[in-house]
Design a protein around this motif. Structure first.
Motif, short mmCIF file in Angstrom:
data_model
loop_
_atom_site.label_atom_id
_atom_site.label_comp_id
_atom_site.label_asym_id
_atom_site.label_seq_id
_atom_site.Cartn_x
_atom_site.Cartn_y
_atom_site.Cartn_z
N TYR A 246 -5.90 -5.81 -12.66
CA TYR A 246 -6.01 -4.86 -11.47
C TYR A 246 -4.85 -3.87 -11.54
O TYR A 246 -5.29 -2.49 -11.26
N PHE A 247 -3.75 -3.99 -12.00
CA PHE A 247 -2.67 -3.02 -12.19
C PHE A 247 -2.88 -2.11 -13.06
O PHE A 247 -2.76 -0.88 -13.20
N LYS A 248 -3.24 -2.51 -14.32
CA LYS A 248 -3.90 -1.53 -15.57
C LYS A 248 -5.07 -0.57 -14.94
O LYS A 248 -4.75 0.56 -15.23
N VAL A 249 -6.00 -1.21 -14.38
CA VAL A 249 -7.13 -0.10 -13.89
C VAL A 249 -6.30 0.99 -12.81
O VAL A 249 -6.65 2.19 -12.88
N ASN A 250 -5.47 0.64 -11.96
CA ASN A 250 -4.87 1.26 -11.22
C ASN A 250 -3.91 2.37 -11.73
O ASN A 250 -3.88 3.62 -11.30
N GLU A 251 -3.22 1.97 -12.75
CA GLU A 251 -2.41 2.81 -13.67
C GLU A 251 -3.02 3.97 -14.31
O GLU A 251 -2.92 5.13 -14.44
N VAL A 252 -4.17 3.51 -14.67
CA VAL A 252 -5.18 4.53 -15.65
C VAL A 252 -5.70 5.43 -14.63
O VAL A 252 -5.80 6.79 -14.80
N TRP B 33 -4.10 8.81 -5.65
CA TRP B 33 -4.79 8.04 -4.74
C TRP B 33 -3.79 8.03 -3.55
O TRP B 33 -2.57 7.70 -3.61
N ILE B 34 -4.24 7.94 -2.40
CA ILE B 34 -3.50 7.72 -1.18
C ILE B 34 -4.10 7.10 -0.59
O ILE B 34 -5.40 6.90 -0.07
N PHE B 35 -3.47 5.70 0.43
CA PHE B 35 -3.99 4.66 0.91
C PHE B 35 -3.40 4.73 2.57
O PHE B 35 -2.05 4.83 2.77
N ASN B 36 -4.20 4.66 3.60
CA ASN B 36 -3.96 4.69 5.08
C ASN B 36 -4.35 3.44 5.36
O ASN B 36 -5.20 3.13 5.31
N ILE B 37 -3.44 2.79 6.20
CA ILE B 37 -3.82 1.58 6.75
C ILE B 37 -3.71 2.11 8.37
O ILE B 37 -2.96 2.42 8.96
N PHE B 38 -5.12 1.73 8.74
CA PHE B 38 -5.68 2.15 10.18
C PHE B 38 -5.44 0.93 11.07
O PHE B 38 -5.12 0.96 12.27
N SER B 39 -5.13 -0.29 10.58
CA SER B 39 -5.26 -1.44 11.50
C SER B 39 -5.09 -2.85 10.36
O SER B 39 -5.42 -2.76 9.60
N LEU B 40 -4.05 -3.50 10.96
CA LEU B 40 -3.90 -4.56 10.24
C LEU B 40 -4.26 -6.01 11.26
O LEU B 40 -3.65 -5.94 12.43
N TRP C 38 0.85 -1.26 -0.07
CA TRP C 38 0.16 -0.14 -0.19
C TRP C 38 0.88 1.23 0.01
O TRP C 38 0.47 2.39 -0.66
N GLU C 39 1.98 0.95 0.54
CA GLU C 39 2.99 2.45 0.35
C GLU C 39 3.33 2.66 -0.96
O GLU C 39 3.39 3.82 -1.30
N ARG C 40 3.66 1.67 -1.55
CA ARG C 40 4.00 1.78 -3.15
C ARG C 40 2.76 2.15 -4.10
O ARG C 40 2.90 2.89 -4.78
N PHE C 41 1.32 1.77 -3.76
CA PHE C 41 0.23 2.21 -4.26
C PHE C 41 -0.09 3.57 -3.99
O PHE C 41 -0.43 4.25 -5.09
N SER C 42 0.56 4.32 -2.74
CA SER C 42 0.42 5.63 -2.45
C SER C 42 1.16 6.34 -3.20
O SER C 42 0.98 7.52 -3.68
N ARG C 43 2.36 5.81 -3.86
CA ARG C 43 3.22 6.55 -4.62
C ARG C 43 3.15 6.12 -5.88
O ARG C 43 3.91 6.79 -6.98
N ALA C 44 2.19 5.83 -6.49
CA ALA C 44 1.64 4.96 -7.70
C ALA C 44 2.69 4.46 -8.28
O ALA C 44 3.05 4.31 -9.68
#
Length: 69
Positions: free
Chosen positions: A47-53, A58-65, A11-17
């Motif tokens: 999944y990756f294609k839709v996120n790249e487009v 987008w920023i993702f925050n993890i509140f609990s694991l 999710w950290e990588r996703f927040s950095r695109a």
């Protein structure tokens, strides 16, 4: 790498695109369902294609694991 580290890293990588940089952290044969929009992705390429487009900014925050077995 422990499961929690994998999830946080993903999710950290996703927040950095950095979608390509997160590929190694997810299974190739994953099925993803977004319940709010009812979108379904039957493989990682989709999944990756839709996120790249659409995922720029987008920023993702993890509140609990919670680790399961």
């Amino acid at each position: 790498m422990k499961n929690r580290e994998i999830v946080r890293g993903f999710w950290e990588r996703f927040s950095r695109a950095d979608y390509q940089g997160s590929r190694h952290l997810i299974k190739l044969n994953i099925r993803i369902v977004w319940p709010t929009s009812r979108e379904r992705y039957d493989n990682t390429d989709e999944y990756f294609k839709v996120n790249e487009v659409f995922g720029d900014g987008w920023i993702f925050n993890i509140f609990s694991l919670e680790e399961t077995t």
